[in-house]
Design an enzyme around this catalytic site. Structure first.
Site, PDB file in Angstrom:
ATOM      1  N   GLU A  18      13.467  -1.013  -7.281  1.00  0.00           N
ATOM      2  CA  GLU A  18      13.790  -2.021  -6.270  1.00  0.00           C
ATOM      3  C   GLU A  18      14.135  -3.376  -6.862  1.00  0.00           C
ATOM      4  O   GLU A  18      15.061  -4.042  -6.413  1.00  0.00           O
ATOM      5  CB  GLU A  18      12.619  -2.218  -5.292  1.00  0.00           C
ATOM      6  N   ASP A 105       9.040   2.563  -4.998  1.00  0.00           N
ATOM      7  CA  ASP A 105       7.586   2.665  -4.822  1.00  0.00           C
ATOM      8  C   ASP A 105       7.191   3.944  -4.102  1.00  0.00           C
ATOM      9  O   ASP A 105       7.931   4.455  -3.254  1.00  0.00           O
ATOM     10  CB  ASP A 105       7.065   1.461  -4.039  1.00  0.00           C
ATOM     11  N   ASP A 107       5.483   4.950  -1.527  1.00  0.00           N
ATOM     12  CA  ASP A 107       4.938   4.809  -0.187  1.00  0.00           C
ATOM     13  C   ASP A 107       6.078   5.039   0.797  1.00  0.00           C
ATOM     14  O   ASP A 107       7.191   5.366   0.399  1.00  0.00           O
ATOM     15  CB  ASP A 107       4.277   3.432   0.025  1.00  0.00           C
ATOM     16  N   GLU A 109       7.845   3.056   2.639  1.00  0.00           N
ATOM     17  CA  GLU A 109       8.984   2.150   2.468  1.00  0.00           C
ATOM     18  C   GLU A 109       9.785   2.532   1.232  1.00  0.00           C
ATOM     19  O   GLU A 109      11.015   2.579   1.258  1.00  0.00           O
ATOM     20  CB  GLU A 109       8.474   0.706   2.353  1.00  0.00           C
ATOM     21  N   TYR A 336      -0.315  -0.452  -8.356  1.00  0.00           N
ATOM     22  CA  TYR A 336       0.423  -0.775  -7.131  1.00  0.00           C
ATOM     23  C   TYR A 336      -0.467  -1.484  -6.125  1.00  0.00           C
ATOM     24  O   TYR A 336      -1.609  -1.070  -5.870  1.00  0.00           O
ATOM     25  CB  TYR A 336       1.001   0.504  -6.524  1.00  0.00           C
ATOM     26  N   ARG A 338       0.036  -2.203  -2.807  1.00  0.00           N
ATOM     27  CA  ARG A 338       0.019  -1.840  -1.381  1.00  0.00           C
ATOM     28  C   ARG A 338      -0.672  -0.487  -1.260  1.00  0.00           C
ATOM     29  O   ARG A 338      -0.048   0.554  -1.442  1.00  0.00           O
ATOM     30  CB  ARG A 338       1.438  -1.796  -0.814  1.00  0.00           C
ATOM     31  N   HIS A 383      -2.561   6.639  -3.480  1.00  0.00           N
ATOM     32  CA  HIS A 383      -2.657   5.628  -4.523  1.00  0.00           C
ATOM     33  C   HIS A 383      -4.090   5.404  -4.932  1.00  0.00           C
ATOM     34  O   HIS A 383      -5.031   5.743  -4.217  1.00  0.00           O
ATOM     35  CB  HIS A 383      -2.084   4.289  -4.024  1.00  0.00           C
TER      36      HIS A 383
END
Length: 969
Positions: A18, A105, A107, A109, A336, A338, A383
């Site tokens: 990203e 990432d 997740d 998103e 990470y 989040r 995670h």
């Protein structure tokens, strides 16, 4: 360590992440056969406004939503305007690659970004997902060796959320535009978060304080001065004749006792009388109770607990915390950030246990590793907790970090290491002291103490508290060694008065905690939610407290009355459950969206898929008939029942009303007659709603705000009035009735701002006429023939001659400067540099990140903070005089995180000019030949375009079909 997997046949692999920072770090861990590039976030999304809707869809009824609600809620995705160049670059790199690794990432998103990249780039080479939760060499190389396929369930879950939020925002926000104010917004979680803040303010407004008194005694033992323990201790009055003395917790919000028969309410008179009666009393120890004290370590950080603790200990807002954590993650310092998990991997546990032994000794290390079970409902993604990265933790001193990054890393490091240490143990002691007053009443005092015999994890880390008066876990309270029956003397008896306090406003930390406890939204989005409600001016900050604006009262009131289910806490939490079930594959997306948007016939128990009732439905209202479940579309279709004036009006008292107008809040006094409006006065934007009392409203109405006439202009006969506008005081003339204000024949009244030396209290008609006469003609320059004028401008008084402007030293010079004086100023060389710098308004100290002194200055566009390198403008609710150092550092950190402003680049027109020049030199014959050639090319281009369009349509159909196959329907 096994080698990194190389591309087949010696080719190269394109890795897409990203952010550029992440790409730079990862590139260092991969070999020469890898190209690492950033997508710079999302490359594709629903259209942001009508301008981004493709032409062929503009006529569709659903185009404004960007979601085809009539065709299984199919989203219309467009490449973001600012990402087109980056997409072009990625396509070029992909054309030169033999394999594509999507390393976004791990997740929802991140999975969605990876999916969008695949859909946009349309790769013809193998595509795999590369996932990791920390950016270290081992983790990156392991991720390369073990790629996986895209997780379509996560993609569908994120897409459903995106569609839901679009429908909610795009259907409800226009209601606010029409009924409250333009450019407002509503959102599934932001509106609920705003409601929480508003409800807390309502509680404060309804709160009535109660006064109560008690006694505090300082008691001395009769043991010798050589005793090891202190000989005195303090104790608070607990009971009188066996009846407990009332404390703050015994009063309700109405200021009345909750259980008046069970407690004794002491007022000042009775408290002082009791103290006097106890003055000569001999006290003794009635009981000593000792219990073991044990405190276990706190779990490692997850997203919300990190935000809360960074707020308490570092003064960071949720947004700043996530920005700093993002940098730490991308540069390989932490895992990470989040995550809902409190789990540590075996590698992390071993690293923490090694550091416990090295730094604190083996006696602080428990026999077995500690395991923390997750307490977050529907915790998503596999995670770890947030921890230092790697199989060996770097101490803060070893990282080389500075400023905010150092402080946040240190917090995470301490918490992680402490989580694998032994419990803190000790003793908690309660001592009760009693005595008989002279009037016969029996009084009993209580003292509590705590002794920590073994600090355990408290050696490494102590958690903060949201209550500034709370006692932290490592605080000891030692009492002297006393036994039952020991005599005591009262060295002092003090009478203490108290008043109950309204419930504390939310801070960012406590609002995050409240949202999580109510299971509203996802923890990873809380920082952006809080940022949104601050940016929209629904909420502003007073210190660290979140204060709702009067505007938010109007918005929340409208939503509660007409869209109650959409801001219902339980309904919002149940929506979150449904979305999690869609992510888990146990519920289908399209039926759920159809029920939410269109509603359906059914019963109050929900549809066949078990989803919650639709907004505004019979199931929601609780009327029990269950005949029809109306959806969001039906709810927003008829706005006639919404009284726009009513939702923006709030009674203050004694006939005074607070109204939220298009240009801000104002109070309106009782009208002199039914057909006339009452007197009005603006209300400061930063006034907390609970501070608007009837008395303050009367003061505002009594001020010389609004129009007050100064007299009549003798030349025009028009009245001249002074006004206190939202941008400062000014004078203007009143035009006659019927004067056109718009169109070709429109007449604008003369208007002028007051000079700094003037005020509404003292301004006269002569002053106003002087202001309205500006600009004043000083004279004509004999050399140039140009007129010189003097006037007042945005940046102070100045003169103007053609396009040449010169500043004046004082405002009075506007009216007094002569032509000779003006020519003398123009004869001087113009000052090209800046004027002498103004002294700073306030010094805030050294910025922890840049390590430079930070000051508050008054700039051209208002006050700002600066460290000499970075400037950040103060927000509307930041007062230059009271701003704290922490707030100043936060503003600078946010500005640094945004990076330097992008400068617009102009395309060179050299080629076009050259082409045009050559064209003019062509002969008529050449022109004719060129025209024929152009016609042929145009015809060929049209044919190619038609073929490409047909191919694109077929491809889109395939894509749509594949999306449906993966939707879980």
């Amino acid at each position: 360590m096994s080698p990194t997997r190389e591309p087949a046949n010696g080719g190269r692999r394109l890795v897409i992440v990203e952010s550029p920072a992440k790409a730079k770090t990862i590139k260092g861990y991969l070999g020469p056969g890898y190209v690492v590039e950033a997508s710079v976030g999302h490359v594709r999304d629903l259209p942001n406004g009508a301008a981004e809707v493709p032409a062929k869809y503009k006529g569709e009824s659903w185009a404004r939503l960007g979601v085809n609600v009539n065709h299984d809620f199919e989203p219309l995705y467009v490449v973001n305007t600012d990402k087109k160049e980056q997409v072009k670059k990625l396509k070029q790199l992909l054309a030169e690659s033999d394999e594509l690794l999507l390393a976004t990432d791990e997740d929802r998103e991140g999975e969605a970004i990876a999916w969008h990249l695949r859909e946009v780039l349309k790769p013809k080479v193998p595509v795999r997902r590369m996932v990791f939760h920390e950016i270290t060499q081992d983790a990156i190389q392991d991720a390369v060796r073990n790629p996986r396929d895209l997780n379509q369930r996560l993609v569908d879950a994120q897409e459903t959320r995106r569609i839901l939020d679009r429908l909610y925002g795009y259907e409800v926000s226009p209601v606010l535009w029409k009924k409250v104010m333009p450019r407002l917004s509503a959102g599934r979680v932001q509106s609920v978060a705003t409601r929480l803040v508003v409800e807390r303010e309502r509680e404060r407004m309804a709160f009535r304080s109660a006064e109560y008194w008690d006694l505090t005694g300082t008691f001395a033992t009769e043991r010798g001065a050589g005793d090891a323990e202190p000989g005195t201790f303090g104790a608070r009055l607990n009971t009188v004749d066996g009846r407990r003395v009332a404390q703050g917790r015994d009063f309700g919000a109405d200021g009345q006792l909750k259980n008046p028969d069970q407690v004794l309410h002491l007022d000042e008179e009775n408290a002082r009388a009791l103290a006097a009666a106890l003055a000569e009393t001999r006290f003794s120890v009635r009981s000593v109770e000792s219990k073991p004290y044990r405190r276990s370590p706190y779990a490692p950080f997850r997203t919300t607990t990190l935000q809360q603790e960074a707020s308490r200990k570092l003064g960071f807002g949720a947004k700043l915390t996530m920005q700093v954590a993002q940098k730490l993650y991308e540069n390989g310092f932490i895992t990470y950030m989040r995550t809902d998990s409190t789990t540590l991997s075996d590698t992390a546990v071993n690293a923490a246990r090694v550091q416990v032994t090295q730094l604190y000794g083996a006696e602080y290390l428990p026999e077995r590793p500690r395991v923390y079970a997750g307490k977050v409902k529907n915790a998503q993604e596999a995670h770890e907790a947030i921890r230092p990265s790697g199989d060996r933790f770097r101490t803060p001193a070893e990282t080389g970090l500075t400023g905010e990054q150092f402080r946040l890393y240190e917090l995470i490091w301490k918490r992680t290491v402490a989580s694998q240490m032994k419990d803190a143990t000790g003793q908690s002691v309660t001592v009760k002291v009693g005595g008989q007053a002279a009037d016969g009443r029996d009084a009993e005092f209580t003292a509590t103490g705590k002794i920590i015999n073994f600090h355990g994890f408290l050696k490494a880390y102590v958690e903060g508290s949201d209550d500034p008066n709370a006692e932290l876990d490592d605080r000891e309270r030692r009492l002297p060694q006393v036994g039952e029956g020991d005599p005591l003397t009262a060295d002092e008896l003090s009478v203490d008065g108290h008043a109950t306090k309204p419930p504390a406003r939310y801070t960012e930390a406590t609002l995050v905690k409240e949202l999580e406890e109510r299971e509203i939204g996802r923890p990873s989005t809380y920082a952006s939610i809080i940022s949104t409600i601050l940016d929209r001016r629904y909420v502003f900050k007073k210190g660290t407290a979140l204060v709702p604006s009067f505007l938010s009262f109007a918005v929340v009131g409208l939503l509660e009355k007409h869209f109650g289910r959409l801001v219902d806490y339980d309904f919002t939490a149940k929506m979150e459950d449904d979305l999690d079930r869609i992510a888990a594959g146990s519920a289908a997306s399209v039926p759920w969206l159809r029920r939410f948007y269109f509603g359906e016939d059914g019963n109050a128990d929900g549809g066949a898929d078990g989803s919650v009732g639709a907004p505004g439905s019979a199931a929601d209202s609780g009327n029990g008939d269950g005949d029809h479940l109306g959806g969001l579309k039906e709810l927003v279709s008829d706005l006639g029942a919404i009284d726009a004036k009513g939702v923006s009006s709030f009674p203050v008292g004694e006939g005074i009303t607070l109204r939220v107008g298009r240009y801000g809040p104002y109070v309106e006094g009782p009208p002199p007659s039914p057909d006339e409006p009452g007197q009005r006065a603006d209300v400061p934007d930063d006034l907390p709603p609970d501070e608007l009392t009837v008395e303050l409203a009367k003061e505002l109405l009594a001020k010389p705000s609004g129009d007050f006439e100064l007299g009549t202009d003798p030349e025009t006969g028009r009245p001249i009035v002074a006004r206190d506008g939202r941008y400062g005081p000014y004078v203007t003339e009143v035009l006659p009735e019927g004067t056109p204000k718009t169109g070709k024949n429109a007449v604008k009244p003369r208007t002028a701002s007051l000079l700094k030396s003037m005020s509404l209290d003292t301004i006269t008609l002569d002053d106003a006429l002087r202001l309205l006469s500006l600009p004043r003609v000083v004279g004509t320059d004999p050399q140039t023939g140009e007129e010189i004028t003097a006037q007042n401008g945005r940046y102070g008084p100045y003169m103007k001659r053609g396009t040449d402007s010169r500043s004046l030293e004082t405002e009075e010079q506007i009216f007094t400067i002569t032509l000779d004086e003006a020519l003398a100023i123009y004869a001087q060389p113009k000052q090209r540099g800046r004027a002498a710098a103004k002294p700073p308004l306030k010094e805030l100290g050294t910025d922890p990140q840049s390590e430079r002194p930070v000051v508050v200055k008054d700039g051209r566009f208002g006050p700002y903070v600066t460290d000499g390198e970075t400037n950040a403008t103060l927000r509307r609710d930041d007062d230059p005089e009271t701003i704290t150092a922490e707030r100043g550092f936060e503003l600078l950190a946010e500005k640094r995180a945004k990076g330097p402003a992008k400068k617009a680049t102009k395309k060179k027109a050299t080629k076009k000019k050259a082409t045009a020049k050559k064209a003019t030199e062509k002969t008529t014959t050449a022109k004719s030949t060129s025209a024929k050639t152009t016609a042929k090319k145009t015809a060929a281009k049209k044919t190619t375009t038609k073929k490409a369009a047909a191919k694109k349509t077929a491809s889109a159909s395939k894509t749509s079909a594949s999306e449906k196959d993966g939707s879980g329907e």
